[in-house]
Design a protein around this motif. Structure first.
Motif, PDB file in Angstrom:
ATOM      1  N   PHE A  27       0.942  -1.110   0.062  1.00 48.14           N
ATOM      2  CA  PHE A  27       0.103  -0.194   0.055  1.00 48.14           C
ATOM      3  C   PHE A  27       0.929   1.211   0.022  1.00 48.14           C
ATOM      4  CE2 PHE A  27      -2.532  -3.380   1.575  1.00 48.14           C
ATOM      5  CZ  PHE A  27      -3.925  -3.204   1.051  1.00 48.14           C
ATOM      6  N   LYS A  28       0.266   2.160  -0.685  1.00 45.95           N
ATOM      7  CA  LYS A  28       0.948   3.591  -0.547  1.00 45.95           C
ATOM      8  C   LYS A  28       0.056   4.649  -0.229  1.00 45.95           C
ATOM      9  CE  LYS A  28       1.985   5.134  -4.822  1.00 45.95           C
ATOM     10  NZ  LYS A  28       2.632   5.191  -6.327  1.00 45.95           N
ATOM     11  N   ILE A  29       0.293   5.614   0.668  1.00 47.29           N
ATOM     12  CA  ILE A  29      -0.650   6.582   1.324  1.00 47.29           C
ATOM     13  C   ILE A  29       0.067   7.876   0.475  1.00 47.29           C
ATOM     14  CG2 ILE A  29      -1.450   7.774   3.185  1.00 47.29           C
ATOM     15  CD1 ILE A  29      -1.526   5.166   4.614  1.00 47.29           C
ATOM     16  N   GLU A  30      -0.746   8.925  -0.038  1.00 50.99           N
ATOM     17  CA  GLU A  30      -0.542   9.890  -0.508  1.00 50.99           C
ATOM     18  C   GLU A  30      -1.619  11.068   0.063  1.00 50.99           C
ATOM     19  OE1 GLU A  30       1.930   9.372  -4.480  1.00 50.99           O
ATOM     20  OE2 GLU A  30      -0.190   8.603  -4.398  1.00 50.99           O
ATOM     21  N   GLY A  31      -1.408  12.420   0.033  1.00 50.85           N
ATOM     22  CA  GLY A  31      -2.444  13.327   0.151  1.00 50.85           C
ATOM     23  C   GLY A  31      -2.506  13.954   1.367  1.00 50.85           C
ATOM     24  N   GLU A  32      -2.798  15.266   1.706  1.00 55.11           N
ATOM     25  CA  GLU A  32      -2.538  15.712   2.819  1.00 55.11           C
ATOM     26  C   GLU A  32      -3.377  15.476   3.837  1.00 55.11           C
ATOM     27  OE1 GLU A  32      -1.040  18.347   5.368  1.00 55.11           O
ATOM     28  OE2 GLU A  32      -0.239  18.044   3.566  1.00 55.11           O
ATOM     29  N   THR A  33      -4.903  15.100   3.473  1.00 51.63           N
ATOM     30  CA  THR A  33      -5.669  14.609   4.140  1.00 51.63           C
ATOM     31  C   THR A  33      -5.338  13.334   4.922  1.00 51.63           C
ATOM     32  OG1 THR A  33      -7.510  15.475   3.227  1.00 51.63           O
ATOM     33  CG2 THR A  33      -8.149  13.930   4.638  1.00 51.63           C
ATOM     34  N   ASN A  34      -4.698  12.491   3.914  1.00 51.84           N
ATOM     35  CA  ASN A  34      -3.988  10.996   4.802  1.00 51.84           C
ATOM     36  C   ASN A  34      -3.015  11.286   5.693  1.00 51.84           C
ATOM     37  OD1 ASN A  34      -6.227   9.825   3.210  1.00 51.84           O
ATOM     38  ND2 ASN A  34      -4.984   9.308   1.796  1.00 51.84           N
ATOM     39  N   PHE A  35      -2.157  12.319   5.397  1.00 51.00           N
ATOM     40  CA  PHE A  35      -0.869  12.520   6.276  1.00 51.00           C
ATOM     41  C   PHE A  35      -1.214  12.948   7.472  1.00 51.00           C
ATOM     42  CE2 PHE A  35       1.676  13.395   2.146  1.00 51.00           C
ATOM     43  CZ  PHE A  35       1.957  11.981   2.156  1.00 51.00           C
ATOM     44  N   VAL A  40      -3.880  11.925   9.214  1.00 53.24           N
ATOM     45  CA  VAL A  40      -4.352  10.743  10.226  1.00 53.24           C
ATOM     46  C   VAL A  40      -3.371   9.773  10.361  1.00 53.24           C
ATOM     47  CG1 VAL A  40      -6.790  11.376   9.681  1.00 53.24           C
ATOM     48  CG2 VAL A  40      -5.670   9.859   8.251  1.00 53.24           C
ATOM     49  N   LEU A  41      -2.058  10.154   9.726  1.00 50.65           N
ATOM     50  CA  LEU A  41      -1.309   8.908   9.554  1.00 50.65           C
ATOM     51  C   LEU A  41      -0.883   8.459  11.009  1.00 50.65           C
ATOM     52  CD1 LEU A  41       0.169   7.413   7.185  1.00 50.65           C
ATOM     53  CD2 LEU A  41       2.259   9.090   7.597  1.00 50.65           C
ATOM     54  N   PRO A  42      -0.765   9.246  12.130  1.00 50.45           N
ATOM     55  CA  PRO A  42      -0.357   8.411  13.259  1.00 50.45           C
ATOM     56  C   PRO A  42      -1.570   7.617  13.383  1.00 50.45           C
ATOM     57  CG  PRO A  42      -0.015  10.806  13.356  1.00 50.45           C
ATOM     58  CD  PRO A  42      -0.798  10.648  11.981  1.00 50.45           C
ATOM     59  N   ASP A  43      -2.693   7.890  13.387  1.00 43.73           N
ATOM     60  CA  ASP A  43      -3.853   6.725  13.892  1.00 43.73           C
ATOM     61  C   ASP A  43      -3.574   5.663  12.696  1.00 43.73           C
ATOM     62  OD1 ASP A  43      -4.897   8.298  15.461  1.00 43.73           O
ATOM     63  OD2 ASP A  43      -6.133   9.527  13.929  1.00 43.73           O
ATOM     64  N   LEU A  57       7.214  -1.659   7.023  1.00 45.78           N
ATOM     65  CA  LEU A  57       7.005  -0.473   7.100  1.00 45.78           C
ATOM     66  C   LEU A  57       8.106   0.228   6.286  1.00 45.78           C
ATOM     67  CD1 LEU A  57       5.498  -0.058  10.437  1.00 45.78           C
ATOM     68  CD2 LEU A  57       4.275   0.205   8.525  1.00 45.78           C
ATOM     69  N   GLU A  58       7.880   1.574   5.646  1.00 43.97           N
ATOM     70  CA  GLU A  58       8.662   2.223   4.937  1.00 43.97           C
ATOM     71  C   GLU A  58       8.209   3.815   4.884  1.00 43.97           C
ATOM     72  OE1 GLU A  58       9.772   0.970   1.171  1.00 43.97           O
ATOM     73  OE2 GLU A  58       9.844  -1.212   1.831  1.00 43.97           O
ATOM     74  N   GLU A  59       9.121   4.610   5.052  1.00 47.09           N
ATOM     75  CA  GLU A  59       8.889   6.179   5.183  1.00 47.09           C
ATOM     76  C   GLU A  59       7.828   6.549   6.096  1.00 47.09           C
ATOM     77  OE1 GLU A  59       8.410   8.249   1.348  1.00 47.09           O
ATOM     78  OE2 GLU A  59      10.089   6.761   0.410  1.00 47.09           O
ATOM     79  N   ASN A  60       7.956   5.993   7.335  1.00 44.49           N
ATOM     80  CA  ASN A  60       7.128   6.252   8.354  1.00 44.49           C
ATOM     81  C   ASN A  60       5.634   5.918   8.106  1.00 44.49           C
ATOM     82  OD1 ASN A  60       8.902   7.770   9.991  1.00 44.49           O
ATOM     83  ND2 ASN A  60       8.989   9.541   8.783  1.00 44.49           N
ATOM     84  N   GLY A  61       5.610   4.873   7.565  1.00 50.54           N
ATOM     85  CA  GLY A  61       4.007   4.291   7.386  1.00 50.54           C
ATOM     86  C   GLY A  61       3.495   4.809   6.124  1.00 50.54           C
ATOM     87  N   ARG A  62       4.160   5.359   5.057  1.00 50.31           N
ATOM     88  CA  ARG A  62       3.661   5.751   3.925  1.00 50.31           C
ATOM     89  C   ARG A  62       3.455   4.480   3.095  1.00 50.31           C
ATOM     90  NH1 ARG A  62       6.313   9.515  -0.852  1.00 50.31           N
ATOM     91  NH2 ARG A  62       4.403   9.445  -2.275  1.00 50.31           N
ATOM     92  N   TYR A  63       4.550   3.723   3.150  1.00 54.77           N
ATOM     93  CA  TYR A  63       4.305   2.354   2.172  1.00 54.77           C
ATOM     94  C   TYR A  63       4.419   1.383   3.480  1.00 54.77           C
ATOM     95  CZ  TYR A  63       5.921   4.754  -1.826  1.00 54.77           C
ATOM     96  OH  TYR A  63       6.303   6.055  -2.973  1.00 54.77           O
TER      97      TYR A  63
END
Length: 325
Positions: free
Chosen positions: A9-17, A19-22, A34-40
């Motif tokens: 999975f890959k997470i992008e977008g300000e809204t998603n960033f 809530v990234l801690p959650d 896990l890579e790049e603090n959970g982005r991947y």
């Protein structure tokens, strides 16, 4: 082996960033990587379903992508297509594969060989549509596993033929290393005492092969062990002519779209004759597939094609024909 599917999975977008801690709290005990603090991150399929449900409630899914390892990234909303075809894993694990025999005849309609055509069964024993099966395997990254059991099953069915050749399909793009990927196929042939000269491994989707050098390695592996090989679906185009020249297959199979109606279609005749000439130049046996009409067979036979296949001579059957036509 068909192992549990993993998804990246890959997470992008300000809204998603935001809530990234959650997200991290949700996946930290589930992620395989896990890579790049959970982005991947990578999850097993069962855990992926939980993340999908979570993301729909807490995230902007338009900025979440996923992929099966070694495939292209896709938008998250397409993940259901992967999850819905999980049944293909059971087909492969349980080897729910049988073969049908379709005759290949010579100019006198004597049976020269059979093409071994894979058929797939569901849990009730009913036939599954091959296109659906291969499509599902491709979606889940299972083409190699499916292609492998098809080859091995075909060799087992070929062993039932006395001294008749058997054409066995394989997908070259699913074979990453001939020495490793084809070892099980050759082992089955050896264990059953099948004469390697009676097995013809047939490249499907010839026009989609981009790495000719890789295909050469596969063919060299087969040839070194006494097997023969064929190029399937040969048709118009310089690239296919070049492939014939470089591969020099024992058999050249003219695509049915240039066979059906060839007796009256000048453009199809040009293609058929062009590839017939190339087959002669490289000492490859020309075979016309998909013949349904007597007129097409007679035209191709008159021009010099030596082998023929199609409903005109016999449909695929769960057993070989006892007598030639």
């Amino acid at each position: 082996m068909v192992r549990d599917l993993v998804l990246e999975f890959k997470i992008e977008g300000e809204t998603n960033f935001q809530v990234l801690p959650d997200v991290m709290d949700f996946i930290q005990n589930r992620a395989l990587r896990l890579e790049e603090n959970g982005r991947y991150f990578t999850l097993k399929e069962d855990d992926a379903q939980d993340f999908i449900d979570f993301s729909k409630d807490h995230m902007d899914i338009s900025h979440i992508s996923f992929r099966v390892p070694n495939q292209d990234w896709k938008p998250l909303h397409k993940i259901e297509e992967i999850l819905e075809v999980k049944w293909i894993d059971k087909v492969i694990k349980n080897e729910q594969v049988i073969c049908y025999y379709q005759p290949i005849v010579d100019a006198e309609k004597n049976i020269y060989a059979y093409e071994m055509l894979s058929r797939f069964l569901d849990e009730e024993g009913d036939i599954l549509y091959p296109g659906e099966v291969f499509g599902a395997a491709k979606e889940r990254g299972r083409l190699y596993a499916l292609d492998r059991i098809c080859r091995m099953t075909a060799v087992k069915y070929a062993a039932k033929l006395d001294n008749t050749k058997a054409f066995i399909n394989f997908i070259p793009t699913s074979i990453y290393s001939p020495e490793h990927c084809l070892r099980s196929t050759t082992a089955v042939a050896n264990s059953l005492g099948v004469n390697p000269g009676n097995l013809v491994f047939e490249v499907v989707e010839t026009e989609k092969v981009e790495d000719i050098n890789h295909l050469k390695k596969i063919m060299a592996f087969y040839k070194a062990r006494g097997f023969q090989y064929a190029l399937d679906d040969v048709g118009e185009g310089h690239s296919t002519l070049q492939m014939l020249e470089e591969i020099k297959p024992h058999y050249m199979k003219l695509d049915m779209k240039y066979v059906q109606g060839v007796a009256t279609n000048i453009e199809k005749q040009k293609v058929a004759l062009q590839f017939l000439q190339k087959a002669k130049e490289i000492y490859s046996i020309p075979l016309a597939e998909g013949i349904e009409e007597k007129e097409d067979w007679e035209w191709l036979k008159k021009k010099g094609y030596q082998l023929f296949q199609g409903y005109y001579f016999g449909k695929p059957l769960p057993h070989p024909l006892e007598d030639s036509k």
